[in-house]
Design an enzyme around this catalytic site. Structure first.
Site, mmCIF file in Angstrom:
data_model
loop_
_atom_site.group_PDB
_atom_site.id
_atom_site.type_symbol
_atom_site.label_atom_id
_atom_site.label_comp_id
_atom_site.label_asym_id
_atom_site.label_seq_id
_atom_site.Cartn_x
_atom_site.Cartn_y
_atom_site.Cartn_z
ATOM 1 N N HIS A 1 39.137 44.867 -25.629
ATOM 2 C CA HIS A 1 38.717 45.365 -24.323
ATOM 3 C C HIS A 1 39.871 46.074 -23.628
ATOM 4 C CE1 HIS A 1 37.984 45.222 -19.976
ATOM 5 N NE2 HIS A 1 36.720 45.408 -20.302
ATOM 6 N N ALA B 1 38.541 56.789 -10.986
ATOM 7 C CA ALA B 1 37.113 56.568 -10.761
ATOM 8 C C ALA B 1 36.856 55.843 -9.442
ATOM 9 C CB ALA B 1 36.538 55.752 -11.914
ATOM 10 N N GLY C 1 34.278 49.930 -5.300
ATOM 11 C CA GLY C 1 35.564 49.720 -5.955
ATOM 12 C C GLY C 1 36.199 51.048 -6.297
HETATM 13 N N1 LIG Z 1 27.599 47.178 -11.450
HETATM 14 C C1 LIG Z 1 28.374 46.824 -10.421
HETATM 15 N N2 LIG Z 1 27.880 46.113 -9.388
HETATM 16 C C2 LIG Z 1 28.666 45.753 -8.345
HETATM 17 N N3 LIG Z 1 29.973 46.062 -8.238
HETATM 18 C C3 LIG Z 1 30.541 46.771 -9.236
HETATM 19 C C4 LIG Z 1 29.779 47.183 -10.380
HETATM 20 N N4 LIG Z 1 30.597 47.859 -11.214
HETATM 21 C C5 LIG Z 1 31.812 47.854 -10.634
HETATM 22 N N5 LIG Z 1 31.793 47.214 -9.441
HETATM 23 C C6 LIG Z 1 32.927 47.031 -8.506
HETATM 24 O O1 LIG Z 1 33.821 48.129 -8.661
HETATM 25 C C7 LIG Z 1 35.109 47.670 -9.091
HETATM 26 C C8 LIG Z 1 35.739 48.704 -10.012
HETATM 27 O O2 LIG Z 1 34.926 48.872 -11.180
HETATM 28 P P1 LIG Z 1 35.569 49.377 -12.555
HETATM 29 O O3 LIG Z 1 36.591 48.392 -13.010
HETATM 30 O O4 LIG Z 1 34.474 49.726 -13.483
HETATM 31 O O5 LIG Z 1 36.304 50.693 -12.051
HETATM 32 P P2 LIG Z 1 37.729 51.260 -12.441
HETATM 33 O O6 LIG Z 1 37.844 52.533 -11.695
HETATM 34 O O7 LIG Z 1 37.860 51.329 -13.916
HETATM 35 O O8 LIG Z 1 38.718 50.160 -11.842
HETATM 36 P P3 LIG Z 1 40.151 49.703 -12.397
HETATM 37 O O9 LIG Z 1 40.856 50.946 -12.864
HETATM 38 O O10 LIG Z 1 40.782 49.046 -11.186
HETATM 39 O O11 LIG Z 1 39.889 48.712 -13.501
HETATM 40 C C9 LIG Z 1 34.861 46.302 -9.737
HETATM 41 O O12 LIG Z 1 36.013 45.478 -9.663
HETATM 42 C C10 LIG Z 1 33.726 45.767 -8.849
HETATM 43 O O13 LIG Z 1 34.259 45.236 -7.656
#
Ligand SMILES: Nc1ncnc2c1ncn2[C@@H]1O[C@H](COP(=O)(O)OP(=O)(O)OP(=O)(O)O)[C@@H](O)[C@H]1O
Length: 343
Positions: free
Chosen positions: A191, A44, A39
């Protein structure tokens, strides 16, 4: 082939130093191989990684820190929440490490258990692509998991020693004043980005675990003047996905108070999206309207045909009330959804 892949990723998000499939990374003095990206967000990437020796799989979130102290503090706060919240439906981290790369930029690495069943968003998408509805059992059980997680946050993580270990400064320092009279309610967290993409599915697919703690902040937040209102609004637009964002976060007004009810609005949008495969206000956009206007006027409707009980539809309506005070609490929703589950 590999360099094309890297170029593609870097052109999608040039701000992030991305990892490639088969790259090796060292965490806690152990070597891991990058298997694939899972993702991507604003600052990130999340990768599937594998321990080189024992073959165990994990998820690794690599957060790029903005320059200056504030950037690293924000990323470390996200990591600290993952470390310290103690609830079955909130994602717990396994390890956190800060690394400085050749370009001098710092990255916070958070290692998690790997959720191989993916997210609620993926299942919902697949179901609706087949023109079928998610079963009532899953709708209710995912809702209950999410609400239990929200109840815990909205009560300030009451089942942990969290309050004793966290510093008490505002989580995102916007200069938003604390209200000394209501000191006890500071234990409340929101959240701030509740959406199906942030609900990971455990091996028992009926259980969902909430992740992505980069948007968590303390509530109630009293907005005392115009500059605080603008700062808060900017923070919300940066952190909270628009289709799930509460109306009070689109136009933050001086004198208003942001509460945990913003999460309840997002929950209503999530419940709607799980039931119908799209978010409540999307239709207005597809008909040429503005998403922000549709949200701020609560302009949405329900499909005429669906398999769900009217009481569930009513719960969505209650969550999508424009006045935050009229929205129900997580506790109230848990009670009603549990009743539906048992009926
Ligand atoms: N522990 C995990 N196991 C499997 N997939 C995961 C896990 N953590 C995150 N993902 C995948 O990665 C994606 C992004 O994770 P996360 O929301 O933590 O990142 P982000 O960079 O903050 O994304 P956003 O800014 O879009 O919310 C999730 O939607 C999921 O598909």
């Amino acid at each position: 082939m590999q360099s094309f892949f890297k170029n593609t990723w870097n052109s999608i998000n040039p701000l992030i130093s991305s990892l490639l499939n088969n790259d090796l990374i060292v965490l806690k003095n152990e070597q891991y191989k990058v298997l694939q990206p899972l993702g991507e967000g604003g600052y990130a990437f999340v990768y599937l990684i594998e321990h080189v020796e024992n073959g165990k799989k994990f998820a690794l979130k690599k957060i790029k820190c903005h320059s200056g102290r504030e950037g690293i503090q924000k990323a470390l706060k996200e990591a600290k929440f993952h470390e310290e919240f103690n609830h079955s439906y909130l994602l717990k981290s396994l390890h956190v490490e800060v690394q400085k790369e050749a370009d001098g930029v710092q990255y916070v690495h958070i290692m998690f258990p790997f959720f191989q069943k993916g997210t609620v968003a993926q299942i919902v998408q697949n179901q609706h692509a087949k023109s079928t509805f998610v079963s009532k059992r899953y709708v209710l059980s995912w809702s209950l998991c999410l609400l239990q997680a929200l109840k815990y946050l909205h009560n300030g993580g009451e089942e942990s020693e969290f309050e004793n270990t966290m510093d008490t400064t505002n989580l995102i320092d916007l200069g938003v004043e604390s209200n000394p009279v209501k000191k006890k309610s500071y234990k409340c967290y929101i959240h701030g980005d509740v959406k199906p993409e942030n609900l990971l599915l455990s091996n028992d697919v009926s259980n969902a675990v909430l992740t992505d703690f980069g948007s968590i902040y303390r509530v109630p937040s009293v907005i005392s003047d115009n500059s605080q209102a603008i700062a808060f609004q900017d923070m919300a637009s940066e952190n909270c996905t628009m289709s799930y964002r509460a109306p009070e976060l689109f136009h933050v007004r001086p004198g208003s108070t942001i509460t945990e009810k913003a999460d309840i609005w997002s929950f209503g949008c999530v419940l709607y999206a799980i039931m119908f495969g799209y978010t409540p206000f999307e239709k207005q956009v597809s008909q040429g309207g503005s998403l922000a206007l549709a949200v701020c006027n609560a302009q949405y409707s329900f499909p005429s045909k669906h398999p769900y009980h009217p009481a569930l539809v009513d719960l969505v309506r209650e969550c999508l009330r424009l006045n935050p005070e009229q929205r129900p609490s997580a506790e109230y929703l848990i009670h009603h959804i549990t009743e539906m589950m048992n009926s």
